[in-house]
Scaffold this active site. Structure first.
Site, mmCIF file in Angstrom:
data_model
loop_
_atom_site.group_PDB
_atom_site.id
_atom_site.type_symbol
_atom_site.label_atom_id
_atom_site.label_comp_id
_atom_site.label_asym_id
_atom_site.label_seq_id
_atom_site.Cartn_x
_atom_site.Cartn_y
_atom_site.Cartn_z
ATOM 1 N N GLU A 181 0.859 -1.745 0.224
ATOM 2 C CA GLU A 181 0.106 -0.017 -0.548
ATOM 3 C C GLU A 181 0.623 1.052 0.132
ATOM 4 O OE1 GLU A 181 -3.100 0.191 2.414
ATOM 5 O OE2 GLU A 181 -3.108 -2.309 3.070
ATOM 6 N N ASP A 202 -1.709 -4.164 3.916
ATOM 7 C CA ASP A 202 -2.182 -4.602 4.914
ATOM 8 C C ASP A 202 -2.746 -5.985 5.701
ATOM 9 O OD1 ASP A 202 -0.528 -2.207 5.596
ATOM 10 O OD2 ASP A 202 -2.210 -0.803 5.511
ATOM 11 N N TYR A 250 3.938 2.855 11.437
ATOM 12 C CA TYR A 250 3.042 3.538 11.018
ATOM 13 C C TYR A 250 2.238 4.290 11.849
ATOM 14 C CZ TYR A 250 -0.962 3.931 7.306
ATOM 15 O OH TYR A 250 -1.080 4.510 6.727
ATOM 16 N N HIS A 259 -1.076 -2.762 12.179
ATOM 17 C CA HIS A 259 -0.019 -2.392 12.454
ATOM 18 C C HIS A 259 0.164 -2.082 13.394
ATOM 19 C CE1 HIS A 259 -1.821 -0.519 8.940
ATOM 20 N NE2 HIS A 259 -0.434 -0.641 8.551
ATOM 21 N N ASP A 268 -5.634 -6.378 6.978
ATOM 22 C CA ASP A 268 -6.581 -6.513 7.511
ATOM 23 C C ASP A 268 -7.830 -6.265 6.860
ATOM 24 O OD1 ASP A 268 -6.213 -4.283 6.597
ATOM 25 O OD2 ASP A 268 -5.851 -3.026 8.480
ATOM 26 N N ARG A 310 -0.933 5.426 11.838
ATOM 27 C CA ARG A 310 -2.607 5.082 11.565
ATOM 28 C C ARG A 310 -2.449 3.971 12.427
ATOM 29 N NH1 ARG A 310 -2.260 9.068 6.761
ATOM 30 N NH2 ARG A 310 -1.164 7.303 5.574
ATOM 31 N N GLU A 317 -9.957 -4.619 5.415
ATOM 32 C CA GLU A 317 -9.385 -2.536 4.291
ATOM 33 C C GLU A 317 -8.304 -3.553 2.990
ATOM 34 O OE1 GLU A 317 -11.501 -0.904 2.722
ATOM 35 O OE2 GLU A 317 -12.935 -1.156 4.577
#
Length: 734
Positions: free
Chosen positions: A11, A84, A307, A353, A86, A309, A88
């Site tokens: 990403e 990532d 990271y 993360h 997860d 976020r 999304e």
DNA sequence: CAGTGAGCGAGCTTCCGCTTGACTT
């Protein structure tokens, strides 16, 4: 060249750089920059009659990225997808595979939740496949947000007006702000009196507060004396008391305080807000810079933090080890916590993360101080300290309570003492403790004096942006990547505004919130997101299907939307503010409408008659003692965007304007100008010469109409310094 | 420390969640 390399898509471009350094030339790494495909923007893009089938389009601002991805992918028969780990991220991988699908091409999924060489290599050894259940959970989330968002927004636009919006997240956040405002509005302050007394023993003094009166506790607002008379009675009772006062109890209690967990997005925003006065938005911008990294002296580029976020407090085992080694070296092993402190993420965390922490203990803030801007350094130090502290010993604090009795009253006073400072040696402000009490013995004490102070309970405060983010996190609403943009949307829609740094609903916001909560009670329930998350989890683990979950969630939306649509015209006229006035052009009644900049009065014959005027008349005051330098008319005092200014009464025939004079001439010799009121970009008022830019004299404080007796300069009044002369620095007694 | 500003406006845009730069609200 072809097929020799392996292609990995990830990403973030910053992660792509890290990966490249771990994997070397045999791998080509390319970034997708987040999602590349989404539902179309201009229509709803979900076929409710056909199993909620979504239509996807390439995101307009990702066309270039997608073109590049396609170009790079050609010739590769195997592509690794490393978004990532997860929901999304899984969806991003699936969308990528859809876009890049080709005969004979296979897609492999890489999952690692910390970007270290070890984890990445391990993931490469065990490549997996795209988890379609997880993808379906994401699609259900996306589709539900679209249905709720677009359908209710267009309902709202029929009633309130153009551009207005509603959504699963933004409307609930608006609701949280409104609820707090309601609490404030219904709050009734309760009067209560604080009674304190000073006692001494062997030259040592303590100040104790009243705790028990005739066997009843009085140490809380609801229990304390409520009136001046009541307080006076008690006060008299203790001053008149002629018997003995005794220090009757000494209690000591030891508590240990654990270091706080490392930062996640919401806690970082909050700490940066209270400690550095940064807005969440500013914090994220600076954190992004730290994440992308700096060029070190040896020209190597290094990210400084992980990271930013994230909603996970997890720290990788390697990093814990590194941290503990650093602490032993720097502070000695006796400052280390007994065993490594591991943190587990709260429920609902996606855990893709790690926590926000320094990438390496090799780069303490002091070593990079010259390479960073001062905000970068300040934020980096905050993150650094918080992380180092996680692996240090608890602080031990001894709390001492003295009880003083006499006159059938009981006083208590407390004090703290550090037995061990523990992790707070990193930053003493981590723990605030009460002042230590002087050492006293049980037995008699001497009454010195007593005070009584009137107090009122106060309502809960409005939310700062950072406090609101903390609340969103607590309620599980919104994600780390959207906290800032959600608040921005509420401000853009004019639902909320800032007052003194705190958020309050506007009139429009209150109206909108009331309407939406009334019409869509289930959707905008605070717990709606939580139950949606449960359903999404059941898709992810295979218990439920995409279609069934959407059917369940869509039911309350469809039924409340049906009711809402049936009452549009009623609600519209209910909310319609009427006026007594009629249109001067066509005679139709005037009503109040909401526009881009708030309310205005408009003709009901619109669009046939386009007459409109502001709700508030310009009832400007005449500015005495001065007239328009162009036409000689009177000057009116106006409040504009940039502060107060004067405008000619003949506007629009005469459009002369000028700043507001203070009534003091410019102190620069032979200048001939006068001082006028101005406002800086930050909104602060200052005073400068009217002959700017020829004369550059300017001061922050309001000049008084008095002259320094020594040098003839106009003198100023400053809050701290009192009245003084800015030229010869002479202090002038009143 | 800063040279401006009342003018408009309402019936097709809007959601949430991933990512960074390109921008002149």
């Amino acid at each position: 060249m072809k097929n020799k390399k392996n292609l990995v898509i990830i990403e973030s471009p910053a992660k792509a750089r890290s990966l490249q350094s771990y994997l070397g030339d045999r791998y080509e790494i390319i970034a997708s920059y987040g999602h590349v495909r989404d539902l179309p923007r201009h229509y709803i893009g979900v076929d409710e009659k056909n199993n909620f089938k979504p239509t996807y389009t390439i995101l307009p601002d990702k066309r270039k990225v997608v073109a590049q991805l396609k170009k790079k992918a050609s010739g590769f028969s195997r592509i690794y997808l490393a978004a990532d780990p997860d929901r999304e991220g899984e969806a991003i991988c699936w969308h990528l595979s859809q876009i890049l699908e080709e005969d004979g091409r296979v897609f492999k999924r890489l999952r690692f939740n910390a970007v270290t060489k070890e984890t990445v290599l391990k993931a490469l050894k065990n490549p997996s496949v795209i988890d379609m259940q997880l993808v379906d959970a994401q699609q259900a989330r996306r589709v539900m947000d679209r249905l709720v968002g677009y359908k209710i927004s267009s309902y709202l636009q029929k009633i309130i007006g153009r551009g207005k919006s509603a959504g699963r997240v933004q409307t609930v956040v608006l609701r949280i702000i409104q609820q707090r405002e309601d609490e404030i509005n219904i709050f009734i302050p309760v009067e209560h009196w604080l009674i304190e007394a000073e006692f001494h023993q062997n030259n040592k003094i303590i100040k104790a507060s009243l705790f028990i009166v005739d066997g009843k506790r009085v140490d809380k607002p609801g229990l304390a004396p409520r009136s001046s008379e009541e307080a006076l009675t008690i006060h008299g009772r203790l001053t008149d008391y002629e018997g003995e006062w005794t220090l009757s109890g000494i209690k000591r209690k030891i508590r240990s305080v654990k270091p706080p967990p490392p930062f996640i997005t919401s806690t970082l925003q909050q700490a940066a807000s209270t400690r550095l006065s940064y807005s969440p938005s500013r914090t994220m911008t600076i954190a992004q810079q730290l994440y992308e990294g700096i060029s070190l002296e040896n020209k190597e580029r290094s990210g400084l933090i992980t990271y930013m976020r994230t909603d996970s407090v997890r720290i990788s085992p390697e990093s814990i080890k590194e941290c503990r080694e650093y602490i032993s070296r720097k502070y000695g092993s006796n400052t280390l916590s007994e065993s490594p402190n591991r943190y587990r993420s709260s429920k609902g965390s996606q855990d893709a993360h790690e926590a926000i922490r320094p990438v390496s203990t090799e780069l303490p803030p002091s070593s990079v101080s010259t390479l960073l801007t001062s905000p970068q350094l300040a934020l980096y130090s905050l993150i650094w300290n918080r992380f180092i502290a996680t692996q240090m010993k608890d602080a031990e604090i001894e709390k001492t309570t003295y009880t003083v009795t006499g006159a059938d009253l009981e006083f208590k006073c407390t004090g703290d003492r550090f037995l061990s400072r523990g992790y707070s040696i990193i930053d003493p402000s981590y723990i605030r403790i009460e002042k230590e009490l002087p050492l006293m013995k049980k037995g008699s004490v001497i009454f010195e004096s007593a005070t009584r102070e009137q107090k009122f309970t106060s309502p809960p405060p409005r939310f700062s942006e950072a406090r609101l983010v903390a609340e969103m996190k607590k309620q599980g609403i919104g994600r780390p990547s959207t906290y800032v943009s959600t608040i921005k949307t509420l401000k853009n829609r004019k639902y909320v505004e800032k007052e003194g740094g705190l958020l309050k609903p506007t009139e429009l916001g209150t109206t909108t919130e009331r309407l939406l909560v009334r019409m869509f009670p289930h959707i905008f329930e605070i717990g709606f997101t939580a139950s949606m998350e449960d359903l999404l989890d059941s898709i992810a683990n295979g218990d439920e299907s995409y279609v069934d979950v959407l059917k369940i969630m869509n039911l309350p939306l469809v039924s409340s939307l049906e009711k809402a649509m049936a009452t549009v015209s009623d609600v519209r006229s209910d909310l319609q503010e009427t006026t007594e006035e009629t249109c001067p052009e066509c005679g139709s009644p005037l009503v109040v409408r909401w526009g881009r900049y708030g309310k205005f009065k408009a003709c009901t014959a619109f669009p046939k008659c386009k007459f409109s005027k502001p709700v508030k008349e310009h009832a400007a005051a005449i500015f005495e003692g001065r007239s328009c330098s162009v036409c000689g008319g009177k000057l009116l005092l106006n409040a504009g965007r940039y502060g107060r200014y004067l405008r000619c009464e003949k506007y629009p025939d005469c459009d002369h304007t000028e700043p507001v004079p203070v009534g003091v001439s410019c102190p620069i010799p032979d200048c001939g100008g006068e001082l006028v009121e101005k406002r800086s970009r930050t909104g602060r008022i200052f005073f400068s010469c009217s002959r700017y830019p020829e004369c550059k004299y300017a001061i922050w404080n309001k000049p008084l109409d008095r002259i320094c007796p020594r040098c003839g300069f106009p003198i100023l009044e400053e809050r701290k310094k009192g009245i003084f002369c800015p030229s010869c620095k002479k202090r002038i007694s009143n």
